[in-house]
Write a protein that holds these residues in place. Structure first.
Motif, short mmCIF file in Angstrom:
data_model
loop_
_atom_site.label_atom_id
_atom_site.label_comp_id
_atom_site.label_asym_id
_atom_site.label_seq_id
_atom_site.Cartn_x
_atom_site.Cartn_y
_atom_site.Cartn_z
N SER A 39 0.84 -1.21 0.00
CA SER A 39 0.00 0.00 0.00
C SER A 39 0.87 1.25 0.00
O SER A 39 0.61 2.22 0.70
N ALA A 40 1.94 1.21 -0.78
CA ALA A 40 2.89 2.32 -0.85
C ALA A 40 2.64 3.16 -2.08
O ALA A 40 2.09 2.69 -3.07
N GLY A 41 3.06 4.41 -2.01
CA GLY A 41 3.01 5.27 -3.17
C GLY A 41 4.09 4.84 -4.17
O GLY A 41 5.05 4.16 -3.82
N VAL A 48 0.80 3.87 -12.87
CA VAL A 48 -0.53 4.24 -12.39
C VAL A 48 -1.65 3.45 -13.06
O VAL A 48 -2.54 2.94 -12.37
N PRO A 49 -1.65 3.30 -14.40
CA PRO A 49 -2.74 2.53 -15.02
C PRO A 49 -2.79 1.06 -14.58
O PRO A 49 -3.81 0.41 -14.73
N LEU A 50 -1.70 0.55 -14.03
CA LEU A 50 -1.65 -0.84 -13.58
C LEU A 50 -2.23 -1.04 -12.18
O LEU A 50 -2.46 -2.17 -11.76
N LEU A 55 -6.26 2.04 -4.89
CA LEU A 55 -4.94 2.61 -4.65
C LEU A 55 -4.70 3.84 -5.52
O LEU A 55 -4.10 4.82 -5.07
N ARG A 56 -5.15 3.78 -6.74
CA ARG A 56 -4.98 4.92 -7.65
C ARG A 56 -5.70 6.15 -7.07
O ARG A 56 -5.17 7.26 -7.07
N LYS A 57 -6.88 5.94 -6.51
CA LYS A 57 -7.64 7.06 -5.94
C LYS A 57 -7.08 7.51 -4.59
O LYS A 57 -7.11 8.69 -4.28
N SER A 58 -6.56 6.57 -3.80
CA SER A 58 -6.08 6.94 -2.47
C SER A 58 -4.88 7.87 -2.53
O SER A 58 -4.72 8.73 -1.66
N TYR A 59 -4.06 7.73 -3.55
CA TYR A 59 -2.91 8.63 -3.70
C TYR A 59 -3.21 9.78 -4.67
O TYR A 59 -2.39 10.66 -4.83
N ASN A 60 -4.35 9.77 -5.30
CA ASN A 60 -4.78 10.83 -6.21
C ASN A 60 -3.70 11.21 -7.22
O ASN A 60 -3.29 12.37 -7.33
#
Length: 100
Positions: A39-41, A48-50, A55-60
């Protein structure tokens, strides 16, 4: 915001292998793995598309500039006492680790 750093010792006998390893871990698939398993950036926006939607939304990732405005990056640990460990704290713990 905090940042992890990778470094190569000046007397590293296999510099080309180290650069290869760094390039590999920064490539999209390993970045996806870091994000999903820890759950890391991520640092490579090609990954990002992967990522799963959550997760994509949590890091915006769609608003990196907005994120940078809210999460300031300081190049070294703080030098004054406060909520976080200071640079002197880091040095003291490093010396303690070496003595262990």
């Amino acid at each position: 915001m905090f940042m992890d750093c990778l470094c190569i010792p000046k007397d590293c006998p296999h510099v080309d292998l180290v650069y290869g390893l760094i390039n590999h871990i920064l490539s999209p698939e390993p970045q996806k793995q870091f994000a999903t398993e820890q759950s890391a950036g991520i640092t490579n926006l090609k990954a990002v598309p992967l990522l799963p939607d959550d997760l994509r939304k949590s890091y915006n990732y769609a608003d990196i500039d907005g994120f940078r405005q809210r999460a300031r990056l300081f190049p070294v640990p703080p030098t004054k006492e406060g909520q976080y460990a200071t640079y002197d704290d880091f040095l003291e713990e490093y010396e303690r680790l070496k003595r262990a």
